[in-house]
Design a protein around this motif. Structure first.
Motif, PDB file in Angstrom:
ATOM      1  N   GLY A 108       0.792  -1.226   0.000  1.00 63.21           N
ATOM      2  CA  GLY A 108       0.000   0.000   0.000  1.00 63.21           C
ATOM      3  C   GLY A 108       0.821   1.271   0.000  1.00 63.21           C
ATOM      4  N   CYS A 109       2.136   1.145   0.114  1.00 56.05           N
ATOM      5  CA  CYS A 109       3.028   2.314   0.066  1.00 56.05           C
ATOM      6  C   CYS A 109       3.548   2.472  -1.357  1.00 56.05           C
ATOM      7  N   ILE A 110       3.213   3.579  -2.007  1.00 60.78           N
ATOM      8  CA  ILE A 110       3.642   3.835  -3.377  1.00 60.78           C
ATOM      9  C   ILE A 110       4.895   4.704  -3.343  1.00 60.78           C
ATOM     10  N   VAL A 111       5.994   4.135  -3.871  1.00 59.64           N
ATOM     11  CA  VAL A 111       7.308   4.780  -3.829  1.00 59.64           C
ATOM     12  C   VAL A 111       7.754   5.100  -5.248  1.00 59.64           C
ATOM     13  N   GLN A 112       8.313   6.289  -5.438  1.00 57.47           N
ATOM     14  CA  GLN A 112       8.770   6.731  -6.750  1.00 57.47           C
ATOM     15  C   GLN A 112       9.937   7.699  -6.590  1.00 57.47           C
ATOM     16  N   ASN A 113      10.511   8.100  -7.717  1.00 53.71           N
ATOM     17  CA  ASN A 113      11.494   9.184  -7.683  1.00 53.71           C
ATOM     18  C   ASN A 113      10.774  10.498  -7.382  1.00 53.71           C
ATOM     19  N   PRO A 114      11.449  11.455  -6.728  1.00 56.53           N
ATOM     20  CA  PRO A 114      10.822  12.761  -6.499  1.00 56.53           C
ATOM     21  C   PRO A 114      10.481  13.434  -7.839  1.00 56.53           C
ATOM     22  N   HIS A 115       9.211  13.721  -8.073  1.00 55.88           N
ATOM     23  CA  HIS A 115       8.818  14.349  -9.322  1.00 55.88           C
ATOM     24  C   HIS A 115       9.052  15.855  -9.242  1.00 55.88           C
ATOM     25  N   SER A 116       8.795  16.563 -10.342  1.00 59.49           N
ATOM     26  CA  SER A 116       9.189  17.975 -10.432  1.00 59.49           C
ATOM     27  C   SER A 116       8.497  18.851  -9.397  1.00 59.49           C
ATOM     28  N   ALA A 117       7.241  18.535  -9.040  1.00 59.25           N
ATOM     29  CA  ALA A 117       6.539  19.345  -8.045  1.00 59.25           C
ATOM     30  C   ALA A 117       7.185  19.235  -6.673  1.00 59.25           C
ATOM     31  N   VAL A 118       7.810  18.096  -6.394  1.00 61.44           N
ATOM     32  CA  VAL A 118       8.543  17.929  -5.134  1.00 61.44           C
ATOM     33  C   VAL A 118       9.844  18.722  -5.188  1.00 61.44           C
ATOM     34  N   ARG A 119      10.548  18.627  -6.306  1.00 65.97           N
ATOM     35  CA  ARG A 119      11.815  19.351  -6.430  1.00 65.97           C
ATOM     36  C   ARG A 119      11.601  20.857  -6.444  1.00 65.97           C
ATOM     37  N   ALA A 120      10.413  21.289  -6.889  1.00 66.57           N
ATOM     38  CA  ALA A 120      10.113  22.724  -6.912  1.00 66.57           C
ATOM     39  C   ALA A 120      10.029  23.310  -5.514  1.00 66.57           C
ATOM     40  N   LEU A 121       9.854  22.465  -4.498  1.00 61.68           N
ATOM     41  CA  LEU A 121       9.837  22.948  -3.119  1.00 61.68           C
ATOM     42  C   LEU A 121      11.217  23.423  -2.680  1.00 61.68           C
ATOM     43  N   GLY A 122      12.259  23.017  -3.431  1.00 59.68           N
ATOM     44  CA  GLY A 122      13.595  23.554  -3.179  1.00 59.68           C
ATOM     45  C   GLY A 122      14.454  22.769  -2.220  1.00 59.68           C
ATOM     46  N   PHE A 123      13.985  21.590  -1.776  1.00 54.91           N
ATOM     47  CA  PHE A 123      14.802  20.842  -0.825  1.00 54.91           C
ATOM     48  C   PHE A 123      14.681  19.352  -1.075  1.00 54.91           C
ATOM     49  N   LEU A 124      15.826  18.675  -1.112  1.00 55.00           N
ATOM     50  CA  LEU A 124      15.901  17.226  -1.120  1.00 55.00           C
ATOM     51  C   LEU A 124      17.039  16.820  -0.190  1.00 55.00           C
ATOM     52  N   PRO A 125      16.865  15.773   0.609  1.00 52.28           N
ATOM     53  CA  PRO A 125      17.961  15.334   1.479  1.00 52.28           C
ATOM     54  C   PRO A 125      19.194  14.969   0.667  1.00 52.28           C
ATOM     55  N   LYS A 126      20.361  15.236   1.226  1.00 56.62           N
ATOM     56  CA  LYS A 126      21.601  14.895   0.517  1.00 56.62           C
ATOM     57  C   LYS A 126      21.741  13.396   0.324  1.00 56.62           C
ATOM     58  N   GLU A 127      21.245  12.628   1.286  1.00 53.79           N
ATOM     59  CA  GLU A 127      21.323  11.176   1.203  1.00 53.79           C
ATOM     60  C   GLU A 127      19.919  10.604   0.990  1.00 53.79           C
ATOM     61  N   GLY A 128      19.829   9.651   0.076  1.00 59.41           N
ATOM     62  CA  GLY A 128      18.566   8.963  -0.133  1.00 59.41           C
ATOM     63  C   GLY A 128      17.496   9.776  -0.809  1.00 59.41           C
ATOM     64  N   HIS A 129      17.879  10.822  -1.574  1.00 56.54           N
ATOM     65  CA  HIS A 129      16.852  11.671  -2.177  1.00 56.54           C
ATOM     66  C   HIS A 129      16.234  11.067  -3.424  1.00 56.54           C
ATOM     67  N   GLY A 130      16.618   9.850  -3.792  1.00 55.41           N
ATOM     68  CA  GLY A 130      16.020   9.205  -4.950  1.00 55.41           C
ATOM     69  C   GLY A 130      14.725   8.493  -4.640  1.00 55.41           C
ATOM     70  N   VAL A 131      14.225   8.596  -3.432  1.00 55.91           N
ATOM     71  CA  VAL A 131      12.998   7.906  -3.041  1.00 55.91           C
ATOM     72  C   VAL A 131      11.999   8.906  -2.483  1.00 55.91           C
ATOM     73  N   TYR A 132      10.764   8.833  -2.987  1.00 55.41           N
ATOM     74  CA  TYR A 132       9.688   9.696  -2.503  1.00 55.41           C
ATOM     75  C   TYR A 132       8.441   8.848  -2.312  1.00 55.41           C
ATOM     76  N   VAL A 133       7.839   8.933  -1.136  1.00 55.42           N
ATOM     77  CA  VAL A 133       6.603   8.210  -0.862  1.00 55.42           C
ATOM     78  C   VAL A 133       5.452   9.047  -1.406  1.00 55.42           C
ATOM     79  N   SER A 134       4.894   8.601  -2.524  1.00 64.23           N
ATOM     80  CA  SER A 134       3.845   9.359  -3.188  1.00 64.23           C
ATOM     81  C   SER A 134       2.505   9.197  -2.491  1.00 64.23           C
ATOM     82  N   ARG A 135       2.272   7.989  -1.955  1.00 62.87           N
ATOM     83  CA  ARG A 135       0.979   7.739  -1.329  1.00 62.87           C
ATOM     84  C   ARG A 135       1.110   6.582  -0.348  1.00 62.87           C
ATOM     85  N   LEU A 136       0.431   6.673   0.749  1.00 63.99           N
ATOM     86  CA  LEU A 136       0.443   5.622   1.763  1.00 63.99           C
ATOM     87  C   LEU A 136      -0.985   5.260   2.097  1.00 63.99           C
TER      88      LEU A 136
END
Length: 390
Positions: free
Chosen positions: A356-384
């Motif tokens: 039930g946890c949907i995991v993806q790369n951070p899409h552009s709307a996430v990157r537009a927020l201006g912050f991604l962790p230095k480590e592990g930023h290739g994973v974004y929980v889109s929906r839980l």
């Protein structure tokens, strides 16, 4: 020719902040040949690439499947392909609309607003262009696709009616996609999803269409059994919003630059200001609050100026993808070399659903927020999603 699209997003593929499973809207046929048909549609109808799409044609009573082939990172439109062979004898009835490829509309111009009333009937009315409005629609709580760095067209008509379509001239040539825009409102008793309609200039779409038809270099997609290259888009990955020159002058912008920008664009009389920089963008030398004055010493006053400068890099021999920009920062004029980014129109193409946890790369709307962790930023929980148990 206007068509209607019925879109279904499988529950397992609720990625990129998509807020519903079913969408319906109108699009316009922008290309039709023996082997390829292309439809332009707004992102409030085709939100993500992983969708099941059925297309019905207003001039021919048939419904066929469609395939998402391009999602523009900024301009809130998508391109959907269909196979003309599935139309049978109807293939000879379908015609691509004629597009005006130059940004010609101005305030006070007359246009015809054409919208689908139902699957087979269209209605038009004459309207007047009242405004060109800069639009940056963000999602406050749940980042999702949104219009960015785009000037849209407003009319003297009932823009609150959520019927999409096209804007044409008297000869029926398409000047804009009349698009349904979705945003989220919070506060003042207006919480939830809000929709309105505006015109997306067709030249933004025709630029991508020309690259597809000419076979410009890009990632290959299998469309109607044929491998075709889909174009890359060069972008300055920052969020920008116009500021009136009178306000910029109060911040200390010199009279020399105020006059130069006003002479370059006496109608808008504005300067572009940075809202924020995308995380991971090559434009990281730009900061919030910077005002963009010039590129290659030429005054810049609108989003199209920046897009033209980015496209010029693609045609420059030996280009390193850098823009020579003059900016105004904290009371000083500064010359900077600013990087641009090259993106495809595929959207998110890989996701994992685990319990039930949907995991993806951070899409552009996430990157537009201006912050991604230095480590592990290739994973974004889109929906839980989860179910409660007694």
């Amino acid at each position: 020719m206007i068509v209607r699209l019925h879109v279904h997003v499988p529950p397992i593929c609720m990625i990129d902040g998509v807020h519903a499973k079913h969408f319906t809207g109108a699009g316009v046929v922008i290309h039709h040949s023996d082997s390829l048909g292309l439809i332009a549609v707004d992102r409030n109808t085709v939100a993500i690439s992983i969708s099941d799409i059925m297309v019905s044609f207003a001039a021919y009573p048939i419904e066929i499947p469609g395939q998402v082939i391009f999602l523009h990172p900024f301009h809130y439109f998508a391109l959907v392909a269909y196979d003309p062979l599935t139309l049978g004898v109807g293939a000879s009835v379908i015609r691509a609309s004629k597009l005006l490829t130059e940004p010609a509309l101005r305030r006070g111009d007359s246009v015809y607003l054409v919208r689908l009333i139902d699957s087979l009937h269209a209605k038009s009315r004459k309207s007047i262009v009242t405004n060109w409005q800069a639009i940056n629609i963000c999602s406050s709580d749940f980042p999702r696709y949104h219009a960015m760095n785009t000037e849209v067209i407003e009319l003297d008509t009932d823009s609150d009616i959520e019927l999409s379509g096209v804007l044409t001239d008297e000869q029926g040539r398409v000047q804009a996609l009349w698009a349904s825009i979705s945003s989220q409102l919070f506060g003042c008793g207006k919480e939830g999803d809000h929709q309105f309609v505006v015109g997306i200039p067709i030249h933004l779409i025709s630029q991508v269409l020309e690259k597809i038809i000419s076979g410009a270099p890009g990632p290959f997609r299998l469309i109607n059994g044929i491998r075709r290259p889909m174009p890359f888009v060069r972008l300055l990955e920052v969020e920008i919003y116009p500021t009136l020159l009178t306000e910029a002058s109060n911040y200390g912008l010199s009279d020399r630059w105020v006059q130069a920008l006003a002479e370059k664009d006496p109608e808008r009389r504005q300067v572009l200001q940075i809202i924020g920089c995308f995380a991971g963008s090559k434009a990281e030398t730009l900061c919030e609050g910077d005002m963009i004055l010039a590129i290659d010493k030429k005054p810049i006053t609108c989003f199209l100026d920046i897009e033209n400068a980015c496209q010029k890099l693609d045609h420059s021999v030996g280009s390193d993808g850098m823009l020579n920009m003059t900016i105004f920062r904290q009371g000083k004029e500064i010359d900077l070399m600013v990087g641009t980014d090259v993106r495809d129109g595929n959207g998110t193409t890989r996701m994992v659903n685990w319990c039930g946890c949907i995991v993806q790369n951070p899409h552009s709307a996430v990157r537009a927020l201006g912050f991604l962790p230095k480590e592990g930023h290739g994973v974004y929980v889109s929906r839980l999603c989860w179910k409660s148990h007694p």
